[in-house]
Write a protein that holds these residues in place. Sequence first.
Motif, PDB file in Angstrom:
ATOM      1  N   VAL A  99     -18.126  20.336   3.446  1.00 29.53           N
ATOM      2  CA  VAL A  99     -17.268  19.538   4.321  1.00 29.53           C
ATOM      3  C   VAL A  99     -17.130  18.147   3.708  1.00 29.53           C
ATOM      4  O   VAL A  99     -18.133  17.464   3.478  1.00 29.53           O
ATOM      5  CB  VAL A  99     -17.843  19.429   5.746  1.00 29.53           C
ATOM      6  CG1 VAL A  99     -16.974  18.516   6.603  1.00 29.53           C
ATOM      7  CG2 VAL A  99     -17.948  20.814   6.382  1.00 29.53           C
ATOM      8  N   VAL A 100     -15.873  17.762   3.447  1.00 27.84           N
ATOM      9  CA  VAL A 100     -15.581  16.434   2.904  1.00 27.84           C
ATOM     10  C   VAL A 100     -14.687  15.714   3.901  1.00 27.84           C
ATOM     11  O   VAL A 100     -13.605  16.187   4.239  1.00 27.84           O
ATOM     12  CB  VAL A 100     -14.890  16.517   1.526  1.00 27.84           C
ATOM     13  CG1 VAL A 100     -14.499  15.119   1.040  1.00 27.84           C
ATOM     14  CG2 VAL A 100     -15.801  17.189   0.518  1.00 27.84           C
ATOM     15  N   GLN A 101     -15.154  14.568   4.367  1.00 25.54           N
ATOM     16  CA  GLN A 101     -14.415  13.777   5.347  1.00 25.54           C
ATOM     17  C   GLN A 101     -13.639  12.667   4.635  1.00 25.54           C
ATOM     18  O   GLN A 101     -13.972  12.301   3.518  1.00 25.54           O
ATOM     19  CB  GLN A 101     -15.393  13.189   6.360  1.00 25.54           C
ATOM     20  CG  GLN A 101     -16.182  14.255   7.098  1.00 25.54           C
ATOM     21  CD  GLN A 101     -17.531  13.789   7.614  1.00 25.54           C
ATOM     22  OE1 GLN A 101     -18.013  14.286   8.607  1.00 25.54           O
ATOM     23  NE2 GLN A 101     -18.167  12.852   6.931  1.00 25.54           N
ATOM     24  N   GLY A 102     -12.645  12.136   5.327  1.00 19.89           N
ATOM     25  CA  GLY A 102     -11.914  11.034   4.743  1.00 19.89           C
ATOM     26  C   GLY A 102     -10.428  11.123   5.013  1.00 19.89           C
ATOM     27  O   GLY A 102      -9.954  11.989   5.762  1.00 19.89           O
ATOM     28  N   TYR A 103      -9.697  10.241   4.362  1.00 21.54           N
ATOM     29  CA  TYR A 103      -8.252  10.164   4.542  1.00 21.54           C
ATOM     30  C   TYR A 103      -7.538  11.167   3.635  1.00 21.54           C
ATOM     31  O   TYR A 103      -7.983  11.466   2.524  1.00 21.54           O
ATOM     32  CB  TYR A 103      -7.749   8.756   4.248  1.00 21.54           C
ATOM     33  CG  TYR A 103      -8.273   7.707   5.197  1.00 21.54           C
ATOM     34  CD1 TYR A 103      -7.989   7.773   6.551  1.00 21.54           C
ATOM     35  CD2 TYR A 103      -9.059   6.653   4.736  1.00 21.54           C
ATOM     36  CE1 TYR A 103      -8.459   6.819   7.433  1.00 21.54           C
ATOM     37  CE2 TYR A 103      -9.537   5.685   5.602  1.00 21.54           C
ATOM     38  CZ  TYR A 103      -9.240   5.775   6.955  1.00 21.54           C
ATOM     39  OH  TYR A 103      -9.723   4.828   7.819  1.00 21.54           O
ATOM     40  N   GLY A 104      -6.403  11.631   4.114  1.00 21.09           N
ATOM     41  CA  GLY A 104      -5.635  12.566   3.311  1.00 21.09           C
ATOM     42  C   GLY A 104      -5.173  11.980   2.001  1.00 21.09           C
ATOM     43  O   GLY A 104      -5.119  12.674   0.976  1.00 21.09           O
ATOM     44  N   SER A 105      -4.846  10.705   2.011  1.00 22.78           N
ATOM     45  CA  SER A 105      -4.350  10.053   0.798  1.00 22.78           C
ATOM     46  C   SER A 105      -5.434   9.851  -0.243  1.00 22.78           C
ATOM     47  O   SER A 105      -5.132   9.552  -1.406  1.00 22.78           O
ATOM     48  CB  SER A 105      -3.728   8.702   1.157  1.00 22.78           C
ATOM     49  OG  SER A 105      -4.693   7.865   1.789  1.00 22.78           O
ATOM     50  N   GLU A 106      -6.695  10.005   0.139  1.00 26.19           N
ATOM     51  CA  GLU A 106      -7.809   9.801  -0.784  1.00 26.19           C
ATOM     52  C   GLU A 106      -8.517  11.133  -1.057  1.00 26.19           C
ATOM     53  O   GLU A 106      -8.267  11.775  -2.079  1.00 26.19           O
ATOM     54  CB  GLU A 106      -8.770   8.761  -0.212  1.00 26.19           C
ATOM     55  CG  GLU A 106      -8.126   7.390  -0.046  1.00 26.19           C
ATOM     56  CD  GLU A 106      -9.011   6.385   0.666  1.00 26.19           C
ATOM     57  OE1 GLU A 106      -8.626   5.201   0.682  1.00 26.19           O
ATOM     58  OE2 GLU A 106     -10.069   6.763   1.221  1.00 26.19           O
ATOM     59  N   ALA A 107      -9.373  11.553  -0.148  1.00 25.34           N
ATOM     60  CA  ALA A 107     -10.111  12.801  -0.349  1.00 25.34           C
ATOM     61  C   ALA A 107      -9.171  14.004  -0.391  1.00 25.34           C
ATOM     62  O   ALA A 107      -9.292  14.888  -1.247  1.00 25.34           O
ATOM     63  CB  ALA A 107     -11.143  12.976   0.757  1.00 25.34           C
ATOM     64  N   GLY A 108      -8.219  14.058   0.539  1.00 23.38           N
ATOM     65  CA  GLY A 108      -7.312  15.198   0.585  1.00 23.38           C
ATOM     66  C   GLY A 108      -6.474  15.330  -0.671  1.00 23.38           C
ATOM     67  O   GLY A 108      -6.320  16.419  -1.227  1.00 23.38           O
ATOM     68  N   ALA A 109      -5.930  14.209  -1.145  1.00 21.55           N
ATOM     69  CA  ALA A 109      -5.090  14.235  -2.340  1.00 21.55           C
ATOM     70  C   ALA A 109      -5.875  14.699  -3.554  1.00 21.55           C
ATOM     71  O   ALA A 109      -5.363  15.459  -4.392  1.00 21.55           O
ATOM     72  CB  ALA A 109      -4.496  12.847  -2.576  1.00 21.55           C
ATOM     73  N   ALA A 110      -7.120  14.256  -3.670  1.00 24.23           N
ATOM     74  CA  ALA A 110      -7.937  14.661  -4.812  1.00 24.23           C
ATOM     75  C   ALA A 110      -8.266  16.150  -4.753  1.00 24.23           C
ATOM     76  O   ALA A 110      -8.293  16.835  -5.786  1.00 24.23           O
ATOM     77  CB  ALA A 110      -9.222  13.833  -4.845  1.00 24.23           C
TER      78      ALA A 110
END
Length: 491
Positions: free
Chosen positions: A209-220
């Motif tokens: 499970v990786v939390q965070g913003y879509g523009s940061e964690a999600g994009a990567a």
Amino acid sequence: MSEHLTTVAGVAVDTRHLIGGERVASAGTFTDVSPIDGAPLGEIARGTGAEADAAVAAAGAAFPGWAATPRAERARLLEAVADGVEKRLEELAVVETHDNGALLRSHRRGVLPRVAHNFRFFADRLLKLGHGDFVTRGHSQHVSWDPAGPCVLITPWNAPLLLATWKAAPALAAGNTVILKPSEWSPLTASLLADIATAAGLPPGVLNVVQGYGSEAGAALVAHPAVRRISFTGSVPTARRIAASAAANLTPLSLELGGKSPLLVFADADLDLAADLAVEQYDNAGQVCLAATRLLVEEPVAGEFTRRLTERATRLTQGDPRDAATDIGPLVHPRQLEKVDGFVRRALAAGARAVFGGPRDDARLGGLYYPPTLLTDVAQDSEIVQEEVFGPVLTLQTFTTEAEAVHLADDIRFGLAATVATGDPERARRVTAQLVAGTVWVNCFYVRDLRAPFGGSRQSGVGREGGDWSFDFYCDLKTTVTAPNGWTDHA
């Protein structure tokens, strides 16, 4: 208490990621806030490219062992996860209500039991998965479902745990490893799911499970070349960005996107049933992708239908979602409130009429609570008819012929679902055959069976999941052809 734990209604939640079986903090955090009263729920680890890379590496390392695990053992572990969900159902329900504002009674009675069912269903389906061999000119052709590899699952805030497990259960059953990225607006139950999966015995790295913003964690995550499947539920603009990133690696995608579904009410319908179906669209404060937000009503019964709907809608109780008497809770976030209110105000300025509800009234409701709203006198090409509002706002248009009803229903860029209210079985067959939608309900709404395919047409999505369709997506299907009497003894 550890600095990495937060307590929500007496339930301890770890605010860190789960990567490779270990809890991992980040250099930065973001504040998770309850939509009920604006109270901060915790400082959540804010993942970046570094955490995304680590999670994909952990999933990749765990993949060979998990893929080689016999089906019966994978199914047993998924059943153990379901057991864990059921044991902690009340805790999960309370935390999810605080985190996304949906009704606690709904979480207890329907949503969380379905979470456990997701795991049990796909555990059982895995054990039955197979296809009889084909025989062609004496050659046998055997079909197998091979695990694909690490899967990135990105889930929305309106039904966080339900949709996370709708994706994770078949992905894990298929023998894949998973990196789950929950919405930053409702991340807490994903962390609890990580605890439950660990306690159930899932090997380290199988579920991350990786939390965070879509523009940061999600994009990567979606751009990572080692990811073999991406499943996303959310908006069309975000899906376009994900698809563009996935295209560089030719990573297969499953996208369940927005909806602007119609409810067609014909003059021969049971109007009480039709009004009940219509008022049901205010569930979860209208934050439901499947919601039939466009009411299309045959002209002779439009007045009576509107009267019955208005009577029901005005009886709805709006307030604290923890109260069992509440029918409609808050919107999830201030940005969502501004978005919904903006749609309504622009529609009224363009000539729409509010039958009930209307723009937000802080003096009456305050916070993130938005009144159930019905707008009429709207044009087919208007913004309020064509665009997804994702709030408790319905529009009403009338039609005079069956052909006009179908045209109004289909004259839109979405195609997620549709609902038809009619007393004529032949009409139901004619109309449903012409509707562009992934799911059509006739004289009912939101009846779901996990054996059936689910997804959207047009800009409502790409692909289908559910039943064996989930395994088709989360696996690489392979055909092995063997010649007749083709074995040679080389001893």
